[in-house]
Design a protein around this motif. Sequence first.
Motif, mmCIF file in Angstrom:
data_model
loop_
_atom_site.group_PDB
_atom_site.id
_atom_site.type_symbol
_atom_site.label_atom_id
_atom_site.label_comp_id
_atom_site.label_asym_id
_atom_site.label_seq_id
_atom_site.Cartn_x
_atom_site.Cartn_y
_atom_site.Cartn_z
ATOM 1 N N ALA A 40 27.446 -21.536 2.342
ATOM 2 C CA ALA A 40 28.002 -20.485 3.195
ATOM 3 C C ALA A 40 28.540 -21.058 4.505
ATOM 4 O O ALA A 40 29.566 -20.604 5.022
ATOM 5 N N LEU A 41 27.856 -22.082 5.026
ATOM 6 C CA LEU A 41 28.290 -22.683 6.288
ATOM 7 C C LEU A 41 29.608 -23.440 6.155
ATOM 8 O O LEU A 41 30.214 -23.805 7.159
ATOM 9 N N ARG A 42 30.049 -23.683 4.927
ATOM 10 C CA ARG A 42 31.346 -24.322 4.717
ATOM 11 C C ARG A 42 32.471 -23.299 4.531
ATOM 12 O O ARG A 42 33.633 -23.674 4.363
ATOM 13 N N ASP A 43 32.098 -22.027 4.557
ATOM 14 C CA ASP A 43 33.087 -20.962 4.401
ATOM 15 C C ASP A 43 33.543 -20.477 5.771
ATOM 16 O O ASP A 43 32.706 -20.148 6.634
ATOM 17 N N TRP A 44 34.853 -20.417 5.997
ATOM 18 C CA TRP A 44 35.368 -20.061 7.322
ATOM 19 C C TRP A 44 34.967 -18.649 7.739
ATOM 20 O O TRP A 44 34.775 -18.370 8.926
ATOM 21 N N ARG A 45 34.815 -17.758 6.758
ATOM 22 C CA ARG A 45 34.441 -16.387 7.119
ATOM 23 C C ARG A 45 33.012 -16.321 7.633
ATOM 24 O O ARG A 45 32.717 -15.587 8.592
#
Length: 277
Positions: A40-45
């Motif tokens: 999740a921390l690699r997702d821009w949102r």
Amino acid sequence: MICALGAAICFGTATVLQAMGARRAATTGAGGDAALLLRALRDWRYLAGLALDGLGFVLQIAALRSIPIYAVGAALASSLAVTAVVAARLLRVRLSGAEWAAVALLCVGLALLGLASGAQGGRPGSTALKYAMLAAAVGVLLLGTVGGHLRGRSRALLLGLGAGFGFGVVEVSVRLIDGLTPSALFTDPATYALLLGGGAAFLLLTSALQRGSVTTATAGMVIGETIGPGLVGVVWLGDRTREGLTWLAVLGFALALAAALTLTRFGEPPPPAPTSP
């Protein structure tokens, strides 16, 4: 008031963005909670949601240092309405007619509250009140210990209320901090009340949402973080309404609180979508 509403918009939008990031992470691989968080921390949102949470906290502090606590608390409760509206748009979540009516009612309540709110109370917080907030933060931790042994709706309600009290300690403590220099912060009991209260509130809310009714826990949190801090501001810090408009402030506060409680199912992001076979 603009800062308080800005904080609500940040918090409400962040919830949806983090939900979208978590959904994406859940559908792109297996693993436990740690692996899910790393993806999740690699997702821009998801990262954008975290940034909005940080901005919202800064705006919340600015609002608490400028207007009465009861007005800030009601405005922050409107983040549930923001989450509902943004989720309806981005996550295709269907809102019932009653929920759309609650969004409109919350806007009316905040408008009335904004018209009736007076200047922030000029009464300085006493040292005794600072230590009382620190004791309240410790009490929130103890309440979490008791609530953790309960089951069902009573568990969710008690932990949600405890989380609300913890966030309320944060709201009051922001007003009680005398200075922002390092030496003043490190020697001020209100600083430690803020940190302990915020940390305890986060732990209790997380525990309540993991095993219990989201709606019940969020309702308890909304009640705990609005009514208690608002009363402290009025009784001990001198928060007042504009001359002759106390009735309008009470009405606006009650409408906003009732509408927020109607939208409590949005207190937690929607669960991740199931993966395709």
